[in-house]
Design a protein around this motif. Structure first.
Motif, PDB file in Angstrom:
ATOM      1  N   GLY A  72       0.855  -1.196   0.000  1.00 23.08           N
ATOM      2  CA  GLY A  72       0.000   0.000   0.000  1.00 23.08           C
ATOM      3  C   GLY A  72       0.885   1.239   0.000  1.00 23.08           C
ATOM      4  O   GLY A  72       0.673   2.171   0.777  1.00 23.08           O
ATOM      5  N   ASP A  95       0.767  -1.346  -4.713  1.00 19.15           N
ATOM      6  CA  ASP A  95      -0.466  -0.606  -4.413  1.00 19.15           C
ATOM      7  C   ASP A  95      -1.551  -0.981  -5.413  1.00 19.15           C
ATOM      8  O   ASP A  95      -1.285  -1.297  -6.576  1.00 19.15           O
ATOM      9  N   ALA A 118      -2.495  -5.980  -2.271  1.00 25.61           N
ATOM     10  CA  ALA A 118      -1.543  -6.481  -1.265  1.00 25.61           C
ATOM     11  C   ALA A 118      -1.944  -7.874  -0.794  1.00 25.61           C
ATOM     12  O   ALA A 118      -1.095  -8.695  -0.446  1.00 25.61           O
ATOM     13  N   SER A 132       2.176   1.317   5.858  1.00 21.67           N
ATOM     14  CA  SER A 132       2.024   2.661   6.404  1.00 21.67           C
ATOM     15  C   SER A 132       0.628   3.180   6.070  1.00 21.67           C
ATOM     16  O   SER A 132       0.327   3.443   4.898  1.00 21.67           O
TER      17      SER A 132
HETATM   18  C1  SAM Z   1      -3.510   6.280   3.191  1.00 21.89           C
HETATM   19  S1  SAM Z   1      -2.747   5.648   1.763  1.00 21.89           S
HETATM   20  C2  SAM Z   1      -1.097   5.395   2.401  1.00 21.89           C
HETATM   21  C3  SAM Z   1      -0.050   5.474   1.326  1.00 21.89           C
HETATM   22  C4  SAM Z   1       1.398   5.349   1.837  1.00 21.89           C
HETATM   23  N1  SAM Z   1       1.626   4.063   2.440  1.00 21.89           N
HETATM   24  C5  SAM Z   1       1.720   6.462   2.804  1.00 21.89           C
HETATM   25  O1  SAM Z   1       1.890   6.194   4.000  1.00 21.89           O
HETATM   26  O2  SAM Z   1       1.763   7.618   2.356  1.00 21.89           O
HETATM   27  C6  SAM Z   1      -3.366   3.994   1.670  1.00 21.89           C
HETATM   28  C7  SAM Z   1      -2.916   3.263   0.413  1.00 21.89           C
HETATM   29  O3  SAM Z   1      -3.254   1.892   0.535  1.00 21.89           O
HETATM   30  C8  SAM Z   1      -3.644   1.429  -0.738  1.00 21.89           C
HETATM   31  N2  SAM Z   1      -4.421   0.195  -0.557  1.00 21.89           N
HETATM   32  C9  SAM Z   1      -5.613   0.048   0.087  1.00 21.89           C
HETATM   33  N3  SAM Z   1      -5.996  -1.244   0.028  1.00 21.89           N
HETATM   34  C10 SAM Z   1      -5.025  -1.927  -0.652  1.00 21.89           C
HETATM   35  C11 SAM Z   1      -4.836  -3.283  -1.025  1.00 21.89           C
HETATM   36  N4  SAM Z   1      -5.746  -4.223  -0.745  1.00 21.89           N
HETATM   37  N5  SAM Z   1      -3.709  -3.607  -1.715  1.00 21.89           N
HETATM   38  C12 SAM Z   1      -2.791  -2.653  -2.036  1.00 21.89           C
HETATM   39  N6  SAM Z   1      -2.922  -1.357  -1.704  1.00 21.89           N
HETATM   40  C13 SAM Z   1      -4.021  -0.997  -1.017  1.00 21.89           C
HETATM   41  C14 SAM Z   1      -4.438   2.583  -1.315  1.00 21.89           C
HETATM   42  O4  SAM Z   1      -4.539   2.500  -2.725  1.00 21.89           O
HETATM   43  C15 SAM Z   1      -3.606   3.781  -0.856  1.00 21.89           C
HETATM   44  O5  SAM Z   1      -2.639   4.152  -1.804  1.00 21.89           O
END
Ligand code: SAM
Length: 239
Positions: A72, A95, A118, A132
């Protein structure tokens, strides 16, 4: 359209705070932020993200060598920062959001970014897995449990899970976090006005869950940030 309107308000609101809170960044984090300046939205957002999230603290917890999986990873700011500050680290960012993964690719040799769920990512055997602000955006508590179990199974022995999560508490920071997660985040990244439910857990609940999976868990206190954060470092046994 929703994103443009939200972007406008974010610029005014956060721009004000960024102007008054001008602490210098670690030079490697500054370099990482500069990678995003070619696009005005990601440029501004990277500045907001390093102001509101404890990335320098997270970086210190990550070994200087090894395979690091950032699940993510969003626009990849943390992943690219880890790659710059540790040239011997190999970073893989994953992501679900195709557009964000596109922004993450900055051409650093020790990085790779994958557009993938993920929950489906398997077979890498990393030294460290970072999540994160991701777990609370999954679809349910069961999905969190499943992802954690998969991560623990995939992590090499002695490897670490580093989890940056929201810490529920009676505080202004927690209130700000809820507002951002239910309104600003979905407008900017999901093209929705009101977001889907988010799944926060209390710190003790995460600690119990990770400990019950056999991990040795340490809590890192986060202070001086506008959101209510917690960092948990959970180590898998070497035997
Ligand atoms: C709040 S953002 C955090 C982004 C980064 N980790 C940061 O701390 O800036 C949450 C991220 O999780 C991703 N996400 C949510 N569910 C996911 C999944 N099942 N698999 C991969 N990514 C996911 C979203 O697309 C988003 O980009």
């Amino acid at each position: 359209m929703i994103r443009s309107v939200a972007g406008f308000f974010v610029k005014i609101f956060f721009g004000f705070f960024l102007r008054i809170d001008k602490k210098p960044l670690h030079p490697d984090l500054e370099k990482a932020c500069r990678l995003y300046e070619e696009d005005s939205f990601t440029g501004l957002f990277s500045r907001i993200r390093v102001w509101d999230a404890p990335f320098e603290q997270v970086e210190k917890l990550v070994p200087k060598k090894g395979l690091i999986l950032d699940l993510g990873c969003g626009d990849g700011l943390l992943a690219n920062y880890l790659a710059i500050s540790g040239p011997e680290r190999k970073i893989v960012g994953v992501d679900l959001n195709k557009e964000r993964i596109k922004h993450a690719q900055k051409g650093l040799k020790n990085t790779r970014f994958i557009h993938e769920d993920a929950l489906k990512e398997k077979g890498l055997s990393p030294d460290v897995i970072i999540m994160s602000h991701v777990l609370h955006h999954l679809k349910s508590f069961e999905a969190q449990d499943k992802l954690l179990q998969d991560c623990i199974a995939g992590l090499r022995k002695g490897g670490k899970l580093i989890i940056l999560e929201i810490k529920p508490s009676l505080s202004l920071e927690y209130l700000v976090t809820i507002v951002v997660d239910y309104t600003i985040y979905p407008m900017l990244f999901e093209k929705k006005i009101i977001g889907s439910r988010v799944y926060y857990r209390k710190e003790g609940n995460w600690v119990n869950l990770l400990s019950s999976c056999g991990l040795n868990v340490k809590r890192e206190k986060v202070t001086g940030k506008p959101f209510s954060h917690m960092i948990l470092v959970a180590e898998k046994s070497r035997i």
